[in-house]
Design a protein around this motif. Structure first.
Motif, PDB file in Angstrom:
ATOM      1  N   LEU A 519       0.848  -1.182   0.000  1.00  0.00           N
ATOM      2  CA  LEU A 519       0.000   0.000   0.000  1.00  0.00           C
ATOM      3  C   LEU A 519       0.890   1.241   0.000  1.00  0.00           C
ATOM      4  O   LEU A 519       1.840   1.335   0.788  1.00  0.00           O
ATOM      5  CB  LEU A 519      -0.903   0.041   1.237  1.00  0.00           C
ATOM      6  N   VAL A 520       0.579   2.190  -0.880  1.00  0.00           N
ATOM      7  CA  VAL A 520       1.281   3.474  -0.929  1.00  0.00           C
ATOM      8  C   VAL A 520       0.220   4.535  -0.668  1.00  0.00           C
ATOM      9  O   VAL A 520      -0.708   4.709  -1.455  1.00  0.00           O
ATOM     10  CB  VAL A 520       1.951   3.689  -2.305  1.00  0.00           C
ATOM     11  N   TYR A 521       0.372   5.260   0.441  1.00  0.00           N
ATOM     12  CA  TYR A 521      -0.738   6.053   0.987  1.00  0.00           C
ATOM     13  C   TYR A 521      -0.303   7.483   1.272  1.00  0.00           C
ATOM     14  O   TYR A 521       0.833   7.748   1.712  1.00  0.00           O
ATOM     15  CB  TYR A 521      -1.219   5.394   2.278  1.00  0.00           C
ATOM     16  N   ALA A 522      -1.222   8.420   1.009  1.00  0.00           N
ATOM     17  CA  ALA A 522      -1.064   9.810   1.446  1.00  0.00           C
ATOM     18  C   ALA A 522      -2.408  10.290   1.961  1.00  0.00           C
ATOM     19  O   ALA A 522      -3.461   9.899   1.445  1.00  0.00           O
ATOM     20  CB  ALA A 522      -0.581  10.699   0.312  1.00  0.00           C
ATOM     21  N   GLN A 523      -2.377  11.156   2.969  1.00  0.00           N
ATOM     22  CA  GLN A 523      -3.621  11.648   3.557  1.00  0.00           C
ATOM     23  C   GLN A 523      -3.932  13.047   3.060  1.00  0.00           C
ATOM     24  O   GLN A 523      -3.054  13.912   2.982  1.00  0.00           O
ATOM     25  CB  GLN A 523      -3.544  11.652   5.080  1.00  0.00           C
ATOM     26  N   ARG A 524      -5.188  13.245   2.683  1.00  0.00           N
ATOM     27  CA  ARG A 524      -5.724  14.563   2.348  1.00  0.00           C
ATOM     28  C   ARG A 524      -7.063  14.694   3.061  1.00  0.00           C
ATOM     29  O   ARG A 524      -7.956  13.892   2.842  1.00  0.00           O
ATOM     30  CB  ARG A 524      -5.917  14.703   0.835  1.00  0.00           C
ATOM     31  N   THR A 525      -7.207  15.700   3.919  1.00  0.00           N
ATOM     32  CA  THR A 525      -8.371  15.771   4.807  1.00  0.00           C
ATOM     33  C   THR A 525      -9.398  16.822   4.390  1.00  0.00           C
ATOM     34  O   THR A 525     -10.381  17.038   5.097  1.00  0.00           O
ATOM     35  CB  THR A 525      -7.910  16.071   6.244  1.00  0.00           C
ATOM     36  N   ALA A 526      -9.202  17.479   3.242  1.00  0.00           N
ATOM     37  CA  ALA A 526     -10.111  18.571   2.877  1.00  0.00           C
ATOM     38  C   ALA A 526     -11.521  18.095   2.591  1.00  0.00           C
ATOM     39  O   ALA A 526     -12.484  18.825   2.823  1.00  0.00           O
ATOM     40  CB  ALA A 526      -9.549  19.313   1.663  1.00  0.00           C
ATOM     41  N   ILE A 688      -4.257  -9.869 -13.560  1.00  0.00           N
ATOM     42  CA  ILE A 688      -5.064  -9.205 -12.520  1.00  0.00           C
ATOM     43  C   ILE A 688      -4.980 -10.074 -11.281  1.00  0.00           C
ATOM     44  O   ILE A 688      -5.889 -10.820 -10.925  1.00  0.00           O
ATOM     45  CB  ILE A 688      -6.523  -9.014 -12.987  1.00  0.00           C
ATOM     46  N   ARG A 689      -3.863  -9.963 -10.584  1.00  0.00           N
ATOM     47  CA  ARG A 689      -3.548 -10.879  -9.484  1.00  0.00           C
ATOM     48  C   ARG A 689      -2.739 -10.117  -8.437  1.00  0.00           C
ATOM     49  O   ARG A 689      -2.077  -9.116  -8.728  1.00  0.00           O
ATOM     50  CB  ARG A 689      -2.777 -12.089 -10.000  1.00  0.00           C
ATOM     51  N   PRO A 690      -2.746 -10.585  -7.200  1.00  0.00           N
ATOM     52  CA  PRO A 690      -2.141  -9.809  -6.114  1.00  0.00           C
ATOM     53  C   PRO A 690      -0.636  -9.617  -6.247  1.00  0.00           C
ATOM     54  O   PRO A 690      -0.117  -8.573  -5.837  1.00  0.00           O
ATOM     55  CB  PRO A 690      -2.491 -10.616  -4.856  1.00  0.00           C
ATOM     56  N   ASP A 691       0.089 -10.613  -6.800  1.00  0.00           N
ATOM     57  CA  ASP A 691       1.540 -10.447  -6.899  1.00  0.00           C
ATOM     58  C   ASP A 691       1.939  -9.510  -8.032  1.00  0.00           C
ATOM     59  O   ASP A 691       3.123  -9.204  -8.198  1.00  0.00           O
ATOM     60  CB  ASP A 691       2.226 -11.805  -7.060  1.00  0.00           C
ATOM     61  N   LYS A 692       1.001  -9.031  -8.810  1.00  0.00           N
ATOM     62  CA  LYS A 692       1.261  -8.013  -9.826  1.00  0.00           C
ATOM     63  C   LYS A 692       0.785  -6.633  -9.374  1.00  0.00           C
ATOM     64  O   LYS A 692       0.910  -5.661 -10.117  1.00  0.00           O
ATOM     65  CB  LYS A 692       0.520  -8.365 -11.127  1.00  0.00           C
ATOM     66  N   ALA A 693       0.228  -6.550  -8.164  1.00  0.00           N
ATOM     67  CA  ALA A 693      -0.504  -5.349  -7.755  1.00  0.00           C
ATOM     68  C   ALA A 693       0.263  -4.491  -6.756  1.00  0.00           C
ATOM     69  O   ALA A 693       0.998  -4.987  -5.894  1.00  0.00           O
ATOM     70  CB  ALA A 693      -1.846  -5.751  -7.144  1.00  0.00           C
ATOM     71  N   THR A 694       0.061  -3.193  -6.883  1.00  0.00           N
ATOM     72  CA  THR A 694       0.397  -2.203  -5.874  1.00  0.00           C
ATOM     73  C   THR A 694      -0.843  -1.344  -5.692  1.00  0.00           C
ATOM     74  O   THR A 694      -1.485  -0.963  -6.683  1.00  0.00           O
ATOM     75  CB  THR A 694       1.579  -1.322  -6.303  1.00  0.00           C
ATOM     76  N   ILE A 695      -1.212  -1.043  -4.448  1.00  0.00           N
ATOM     77  CA  ILE A 695      -2.422  -0.261  -4.193  1.00  0.00           C
ATOM     78  C   ILE A 695      -2.024   1.137  -3.725  1.00  0.00           C
ATOM     79  O   ILE A 695      -1.290   1.294  -2.747  1.00  0.00           O
ATOM     80  CB  ILE A 695      -3.315  -0.941  -3.140  1.00  0.00           C
ATOM     81  N   PHE A 696      -2.525   2.137  -4.446  1.00  0.00           N
ATOM     82  CA  PHE A 696      -2.267   3.542  -4.125  1.00  0.00           C
ATOM     83  C   PHE A 696      -3.531   4.146  -3.534  1.00  0.00           C
ATOM     84  O   PHE A 696      -4.639   3.914  -4.034  1.00  0.00           O
ATOM     85  CB  PHE A 696      -1.852   4.297  -5.382  1.00  0.00           C
ATOM     86  N   ILE A 697      -3.368   4.933  -2.483  1.00  0.00           N
ATOM     87  CA  ILE A 697      -4.516   5.457  -1.735  1.00  0.00           C
ATOM     88  C   ILE A 697      -4.279   6.920  -1.395  1.00  0.00           C
ATOM     89  O   ILE A 697      -3.196   7.285  -0.908  1.00  0.00           O
ATOM     90  CB  ILE A 697      -4.725   4.685  -0.416  1.00  0.00           C
ATOM     91  N   VAL A 698      -5.279   7.749  -1.622  1.00  0.00           N
ATOM     92  CA  VAL A 698      -5.334   9.093  -1.050  1.00  0.00           C
ATOM     93  C   VAL A 698      -6.679   9.205  -0.357  1.00  0.00           C
ATOM     94  O   VAL A 698      -7.726   9.001  -0.979  1.00  0.00           O
ATOM     95  CB  VAL A 698      -5.173  10.185  -2.115  1.00  0.00           C
ATOM     96  N   SER A 699      -6.666   9.516   0.932  1.00  0.00           N
ATOM     97  CA  SER A 699      -7.898   9.478   1.719  1.00  0.00           C
ATOM     98  C   SER A 699      -7.819  10.456   2.868  1.00  0.00           C
ATOM     99  O   SER A 699      -6.736  10.822   3.330  1.00  0.00           O
ATOM    100  CB  SER A 699      -8.115   8.060   2.263  1.00  0.00           C
ATOM    101  N   ASP A 700      -8.998  10.864   3.329  1.00  0.00           N
ATOM    102  CA  ASP A 700      -9.056  11.643   4.565  1.00  0.00           C
ATOM    103  C   ASP A 700      -8.964  10.733   5.778  1.00  0.00           C
ATOM    104  O   ASP A 700      -8.719  11.206   6.894  1.00  0.00           O
ATOM    105  CB  ASP A 700     -10.338  12.472   4.622  1.00  0.00           C
ATOM    106  N   ARG A 701      -9.177   9.436   5.592  1.00  0.00           N
ATOM    107  CA  ARG A 701      -9.103   8.491   6.705  1.00  0.00           C
ATOM    108  C   ARG A 701      -7.665   8.046   6.939  1.00  0.00           C
ATOM    109  O   ARG A 701      -6.874   7.945   5.996  1.00  0.00           O
ATOM    110  CB  ARG A 701      -9.984   7.267   6.410  1.00  0.00           C
ATOM    111  N   PRO A 702      -7.297   7.747   8.177  1.00  0.00           N
ATOM    112  CA  PRO A 702      -5.914   7.345   8.467  1.00  0.00           C
ATOM    113  C   PRO A 702      -5.562   6.016   7.802  1.00  0.00           C
ATOM    114  O   PRO A 702      -6.428   5.195   7.503  1.00  0.00           O
ATOM    115  CB  PRO A 702      -5.877   7.242   9.997  1.00  0.00           C
ATOM    116  N   LEU A 703      -4.277   5.812   7.596  1.00  0.00           N
ATOM    117  CA  LEU A 703      -3.796   4.615   6.915  1.00  0.00           C
ATOM    118  C   LEU A 703      -4.264   3.347   7.609  1.00  0.00           C
ATOM    119  O   LEU A 703      -4.687   2.386   6.949  1.00  0.00           O
ATOM    120  CB  LEU A 703      -2.266   4.633   6.833  1.00  0.00           C
ATOM    121  N   ALA A 704      -4.209   3.316   8.917  1.00  0.00           N
ATOM    122  CA  ALA A 704      -4.568   2.092   9.633  1.00  0.00           C
ATOM    123  C   ALA A 704      -6.001   1.675   9.340  1.00  0.00           C
ATOM    124  O   ALA A 704      -6.302   0.485   9.166  1.00  0.00           O
ATOM    125  CB  ALA A 704      -4.369   2.285  11.140  1.00  0.00           C
ATOM    126  N   GLU A 705      -6.905   2.659   9.273  1.00  0.00           N
ATOM    127  CA  GLU A 705      -8.303   2.343   8.991  1.00  0.00           C
ATOM    128  C   GLU A 705      -8.470   1.808   7.577  1.00  0.00           C
ATOM    129  O   GLU A 705      -9.153   0.801   7.336  1.00  0.00           O
ATOM    130  CB  GLU A 705      -9.170   3.582   9.195  1.00  0.00           C
TER     131      GLU A 705
END
Length: 949
Positions: A519-526, A688-705
Motif C-alpha cells: 500500500l502506498v498512501y497519502a492523507q488529504r483531509t479537505a 489481474i492478481r495480487p503479486d502483480k498489484a500495488t495499491i495507491f490510496i489518497v484518503s481523509d481516513r488514516p492509513l490504519a483504517e
C-alpha cells in the motif's frame, strides 16, 4: 453545461459480505451537508465580487465571468463572443503579447477561457503570492484592452477560431449541433445559432466590429469576479479596488428575451457522415436551469440514459443488444435547455425499427414515470459526483465556477443550495409531471447514417469590413464608451510576485496487506473522499502479440457481473453508494480504480474486491462487450486522432514490439471477434492478481483504517497459475523518414502526427528534456504553437511531447491544420524543429520563463487528491523516491541553458522523423509531394464491426 461539484457527507450501514448491499442515509440529510462559505461586495462601477476562503493549499482561483455569450450576437455577427475570448488572450495595453506568457511566469495552473450561449469566462489558479499580478492582468484586459487590438491580431485569431471550428466539424458527428439548432430553434432566437459561429460571419469581422462589441459588453458592471482559495475578504477588497476600481461602467446589458420555443411539429431528418455505426438522436428544447422543472428533467434524463443501470441501457444494451451505447442528458443553460437522447445502433440492427422501439420506450417512460429507487439513485449520483470537484477551488468545475454561475445566471451565488434541496425533495410524480409537460412536445428526430458528407461551408478570403450600423451594439443615440487612462494604478510594469514556497508533497506512508500487496498512501483531509487505485504491472504491453485487444475486452467485463452480482446489481450498488469503479490502462500499467465517499468506504471496497476477484465472464456479457469493442475499433477508424494513433506506433517501434500498438489497446476486428472466454479468464489469472498489484490510496481516513478495510476484503486474495510476463526482444527498426498519408476524404482539416523513438528510457531523469521541450512544443508559448497557431493562424493548437514509456520514449508532434495549408504547416514545423536543435536554441528569457513556471505551478499541480495519486504512481513506475517531488523545484532551478539545449539535442534528431498525415489525399498529396520526402498513401480500412447479436 455542468454545475460545480461540492462536498457531501454520507452515513451508511455497511456490511462486508460480497453479496450484501449498504443502505445510504436520506438524501435530504446529504443535501443539507453541502455548503461553500462565501462573502461578496460590489464596487461602485458595478463589478460584483465573490470571495470564498479555503486555506487548504497556497493557491487562489481567479475567475472572471462576463454576461456575454453567443445569445447576445445579432444576425450576421455570429461567433463574435467566442472570437473575443481568443482576442482577450492576445494581450492588453499594459501587458502586451500573449497572456499565457506572464501567467506561465507566475506558475498559473488551470488557465483557460470558454464561451457558450450565456457567458464568456477567463480563469486561472495562481500561487497566493502571485495573486496581485493575476488581478493586474485580468483588470487590464477588462479596462485597457482596445489599444492593444490590431488588424494583425484580429486576422490571426479569426484564422485560429476557424481552425477550431474545422477541428470540431471534422470529427464524426461534428455537424449534428447545427442540425439540432436549425430544427428546434428559430434562426432569430438568441439560442438559434452555434457559439462557434459561421465562417462567413467570421470572415467579415472588422476591427471596428469587434471594438464596438467590446465596448458594449465587457464593462465591470457586466461581470462577476470570484476569488476562491487562500484569500480573505479584507485582502480581496484591497486588491480588487486597487486594480478594478478605476474602470468605468459600460452600457448595462439588459435582459435577453429568450422564451422556450415550441416547434410546430416533429422534425425527422437523416444525415450522412463518416461514422462507424448509425446513431439515433431524440432532442427536445426545454426550460433553463432556473425553472422549477429543471431538476426533475435532469433526474428524468439520468434515469433514462445517464445511469449505468439506466432504462435504455437495460433495455437496449444489456437487454436485446440492439444498441452498443446509449445516453440521455439534460444540457442546461440559463434560459433554456436541451434534453437529448442518443442511441448507437448495433451492427445488423434495423435502424428504423430501432428508432420506433426507442420512441415506444420513451413514451412508456413518460407515461409511467420513474420508480422511487430510480429517483433516489439518480439524485444520489448527482450529489456524489459533486464531491470530487470540491478539492478544486477553480478550473472547469470547482468552487469558483459554482459561485459564479449562481451569481450570473440566478443572481444568487448560493443557488446550488436550492438545486440540491430540489434533488433531495424530488419525487417520481414530479419527474413524471415534468416529462409529460415538456417531452410530449414536438422533438427533433435525427439519424446519422454512415456515408459521404455533404458540402462543407469553408472560409473565404477576408474582403474588408462588414457593413453594419454600430446600433447593433449600442442603444439608439448612445455614444460609444471610451475608457479613461488609469490614474490610480501604476500600469507601467507588472506587480512583483512575492516569494513562492516550494512544494511540500504530502507525506507518503507504506504498508502491506496480509498477502503482501504493498500500500502506498497519502492523507488529504479537505474532503470526505477516498481514492484507491489498484495498479497491476500489465498495460497494453501485456497483450499477447497474437491477441491484441484481449486486455481491453477483459477489463471491460470486470464490472459486468461477478459470481455474486449481476451487471445491473453492480451498477445499482455503485449508484446507491455514490461510488465509482472503473478499469483503465496505459502502455505499461493496468489499473482498477475506486472513488468512494469515505463514510461508504467499507461497502465500496467490498464491491471493488468482488469485481477484482470474482468476475463471471458470463458468455452473454462476453458477446455484448465484444460487439461494443468491435464498434469502438470502427469508431477509431473514423476519427483523425484514432487513425493517426493506429498508424504511427507500428512504424516507429515495429508491429512486433509491445509499444508498436495503438494506445487505445482495442486491437483489431479479426482478433477480437475470435477471442474466447477461456482467453479472458487466462488473461485475468495471469495479470489481474495480487503479486502483480500495488495499491495507491489518497484518503481523509488514516492509513490504519484504510489498511484494515482493504485487508478484510483483499488480504487473503491469492493468484491462480503462473503470472504473465512481458517480452521486449523485438528490435526497434531503423528510422525510415517519410510521409504516410492516410486518405480521409472530404476532411476540412488535416492531422499531422509525427515523431521518432528517442534514446531515452522512462526511468531516466528527464527533467532537462522536459524543460527544454516546454520551449519547443510543450506548452502554449512553445515555438511550434506560436508559429503555426499564433503567427500563421493555420491551426487551433500544436504540441510536441515526450511519451514517457518504461522501455522507450517516443517524441510525438501533433498538429491539426487547415487542409489547404497542410504542406506549408509540415514544412514550417520541420524548420522550427531543425533550427531549435541547431542554430536557435533556448534563450535566457525562455529558460527563465520556463523554470519559473515549472517551479511556481507545483503547488497548484498537486491541489487535489487525484493529482497526488498520479504523482505517487509515477514515482513507483519510474523508480523514484517517495519524496521526489519535494526535490523537483531545486532540480529545475539548477538547470542552465546549455544543459537544456544539450539534453534535447541528444534526444531528438529531426532527420529521423516519420510523419503521418490524416487528410483528404486529393487535396493534400500535391502539397506533400513538394516537401522532398517519400509519400506513401494508405486508405482507411473498411472493416465491418459486425458481431453476433
Amino acid at each position: 453545461m455542468r454545475r460545480s461539484w461540492l462536498a457531501v457527507s454520507l452515513l451508511v450501514i455497511s456490511t462486508v459480505a460480497f453479496g450484501q448491499t449498504a443502505q445510504p442515509a436520506p438524501l435530504s440529510e446529504l443535501s443539507r451537508a453541502v455548503t461553500i462559505p462565501y462573502q461578496q461586495f460590489t464596487l461602485p462601477n458595478g463589478l460584483r465580487v465573490i470571495v470564498s476562503t479555503d486555506h487548504k493549499a497556497p493557491v487562489v482561483a481567479v475567475s472572471v465571468w462576463y454576461n456575454v455569450g453567443s445569445k447576445m450576437e445579432p444576425a450576421g455577427k455570429t461567433g463574435y463572443a467566442h472570437l473575443f475570448e481568443h482576442l482577450m488572450f492576445n494581450g492588453s495595453e499594459n501587458a502586451p503579447g500573449d497572456f499565457f506568457k506572464p501567467l506561465q511566469q507566475i506558475g498559473a495552473t488551470d488557465v483557460n477561457g470558454t464561451t457558450w450561449f450565456d457567458r464568456t469566462n477567463y480563469f486561472e489558479t495562481v500561487p497566493t503570492p502571485a495573486l496581485e499580478r493575476a488581478l493586474f492582468l485580468e483588470s487590464d484586459r477588462m479596462g485597457h484592452f482596445l489599444g492593444a487590438l490590431t488588424e494583425k491580431n484580429l486576422k490571426n485569431q479569426i484564422g485560429v477560431v476557424q481552425n477550431e471550428k474545422r477541428q470540431g466539424d471534422n470529427q464524426p458527428f461534428g455537424l449534428v449541433e447545427y442540425a439540432q439548432l436549425k430544427a428546434l430553434i428559430p434562426p432569430t432566437h438568441p439560442y438559434g445559432h452555434s457559439t462557434i459561429g459561421s465562417m462567413a460571419d467570421l470572415d467579415a469581422a472588422s476591427v471596428d466590429d469587434v471594438k464596438n462589441w467590446f465596448r458594449q459588453h465587457y464593462g465591470p458592471n457586466n461581470a462577476v469576479l470570484v476569488l476562491a482559495g487562500d484569500i480573505d475578504l479584507p485582502t480581496a477588497k484591497r486588491l480588487v479596488e486597487k486594480y478594478f476600481g478605476d474602470i468605468p461602467r459600460g452600457p448595462q446589458q439588459g435582459p435577453i428575451v429568450a422564451p422556450v420555443p415550441t416547434p410546430a411539429h416533429r422534425v425527422d431528418e437523416v444525415m450522412h457522415d463518416r461514422v462507424a455505426t448509425p446513431r439515433i438522436y431524440r432532442t427536445w428544447v426545454v426550460p433553463g436551469l432556473n425553472d422549477p422543472d429543471a431538476v426533475p428533467l435532469d433526474i428524468a434524463a439520468t434515469v433514462l440514459g445517464g445511469l449505468s443501470s439506466s432504462r435504455l441501457d437495460n433495455a437496449l444494451v444489456r437487454g436485446d443488444r440492439s444498441a452498443v451505447r446509449v445516453s440521455a442528458d439534460l444540457q442546461q443553460f440559463a434560459q433554456l435547455s436541451f434534453f437529448e437522447v442518443q442511441v448507437d445502433v448495433a451492427p445488423g440492427t434495423d435502424v428504423a425499427e430501432e428508432g420506433r422501439k426507442l420512441d415506444r420506450l420513451i413514451a412508456d417512460y413518460i407515461a409511467q414515470g420513474p420508480t422511487a429507487d430510480e429517483v433516489l439513485r439518480a439524485a444520489t449520483r448527482d450529489v456524489a459526483a459533486r464531491t470530487s470537484a470540491l478539492e478544486s477551488v477553480g478550473g472547469f468545475g470547482g468552487k469558483a465556477v459554482t459561485l459564479a454561475e449562481g451569481a450570473l445566471y440566478s443572481n444568487d451565488p448560493g443557488f446550488y443550495k436550492k438545486q440540491l434541496a430540489a434533488y433531495a425533495a424530488a419525487t417520481p410524480e414530479q419527474v413524471r409531471a415534468a416529462m409529460q409537460k415538456w417531452l410530449t412536445r414536438p422533438m427533433h428526430a435525427l439519424v446519422v447514417e454512415p456515408g459521404p458528407r455533404g458540402a462543407y461551408e469553408e472560409s473565404k478570403s477576408v474582403t474588408g469590413p462588414a457593413t453594419f450600423s454600430p446600433s447593433f451594439f449600442h442603444k439608439p443615440g448612445e455614444a460609444p464608451v471610451t475608457f479613461a487612462p488609469s490614474a490610480a494604478v501604476d500600469r507601467s510594469q507588472l506587480p512583483p510576485v512575492g516569494p513562492i514556497p516550494d512544494l511540500k508533497f504530502p507525506t507518503v506512508q507504506r504498508a502491506k496487506l496480509s498477502n503482501g500487496i504493498e500500500l502506498v498512501y497519502a492523507q488529504r483531509t479537505a474532503t470526505p473522499i477516498t481514492r484507491i487505485v489498484v495498479s497491476f504491472d500489465a498495460g497494453n504491453a501485456a497483450d499477447p502479440a497474437d491477441k491484441l485487444g484481449l486486455q481491453s475486452l477483459t477489463l471491460s467485463l470486470l464490472d459486468e457481473g461477478t459470481t455474486t452480482r449481476s451487471s445491473i446489481q453492480i451498477a445499482e450498488e455503485q449508484e446507491r453508494l455514490g461510488a465509482n469503479i472503473g478499469a483503465g490502462t496505459s502502455t505499461d500499467r493496468t489499473s482498477v480504480s475506486l472513488f468512494a465517499l469515505s463514510p461508504n468506504l467499507k461497502p465500496s471496497v467490498v464491491l471493488l474486491a468482488d469485481i477484482l476477484r470474482n468476475p463471471a465472464f458470463a458468455p452473454a456479457e462476453v458477446e455484448r462487450l465484444r460487439n461494443q469493442q468491435l464498434v469502438s475499433i470502427q469508431n477509431e477508424l473514423t476519427q483523425p486522432g484514432g487513425l493517426a494513433a493506429r498508424t504511427l506506433p507500428p512504424i516507429l517501434f515495429g508491429p512486433e514490439h509491445p509499444y508498436g500498438r495503438a494506445s487505445s489497446g482495442t486491437g483489431t476486428p479479426e482478433v477480437v471477434s475470435k477471442l474466447s472466454r477461456a482467453d479472458l479468464v487466462a488473461f485475468q489469472h495471469a495479470w489481474i492478481r495480487p503479486d502483480k498489484a500495488t495499491i495507491f490510496i489518497v484518503s481523509d481516513r488514516p492509513l490504519a483504517e484504510v489498511q484494515s478495510v482493504l485487508d478484510t476484503a483483499l488480504g487473503d486474495w491469492k493468484g491462480e497459475g503462473a503470472p504473465g510476463t512481458k517480452t521486449f526482444t523485438a528490435a526497434v527498426p531503423q528510422a525510415q523518414p517519410r510521409i504516410v498519408l492516410v486518405d480521409r476524404p472530404d476532411s476540412p482539416q488535416s492531422l499531422i502526427y509525427g515523431g521518432e523513438v528517442t534514446p531515452l528510457k522512462g526511468t531516466d531523469e528527464m527533467l532537462p528534456d522536459i524543460a527544454a521541450n516546454d520551449v519547443l512544443g510543450g506548452n502554449f508559448l512553445s515555438r511550434l504553437n506560436m508559429d503555426i497557431r499564433e503567427t500563421k493562424g493555420w491551426s487551433y493548437g500544436v504540441n510536441g511531447n515526450f511519451r514517457r514509456l518504461l522501455k522507450g520514449v517516443p517524441y510525438i508532434v501533433s498538429a491539426p491544420v487547415q487542409a489547404d495549408r497542410t504542406g506549408d504547416s509540415l514544412a514550417a514545423m520541420q524548420a522550427d524543429i531543425r533550427t531549435f536543435l541547431t542554430t536557435e536554441g533556448i534563450t535566457p528569457e525562455e529558460r527563465e520563463r520556463t523554470i519559473d513556471g515549472f517551479v511556481r505551478e507545483l503547488p497548484g499541480s498537486f491541489e487535489t487528491g487525484s493529482d497526488v495519486l498520479g504523482g505517487m504512481q509515477n514515482n513507483v513506475l519510474y523508480g523514484r523516491p517517495d519524496d521526489y517531488y519535494d526535490t523537483v523545484a531545486s532540480r529545475y532551478r539548477a538547470l542552465t541553458v546549455p544543459e537544456m539545449d544539450k539534453a534535447i539535442r541528444s534526444a531528438l534528431d529531426p532527420s529521423k522523423f516519420v510523419w503521418v498525415v490524416v487528410g483528404d489525399a486529393k487535396q493534400v498529396k500535391p502539397q506533400l509531394d513538394r516537401l522532398g520526402l517519400p509519400v506513401e498513401v494508405r486508405t482507411v480500412p473498411q472493416q465491418s464491426a459486425q458481431g453476433e447479436k
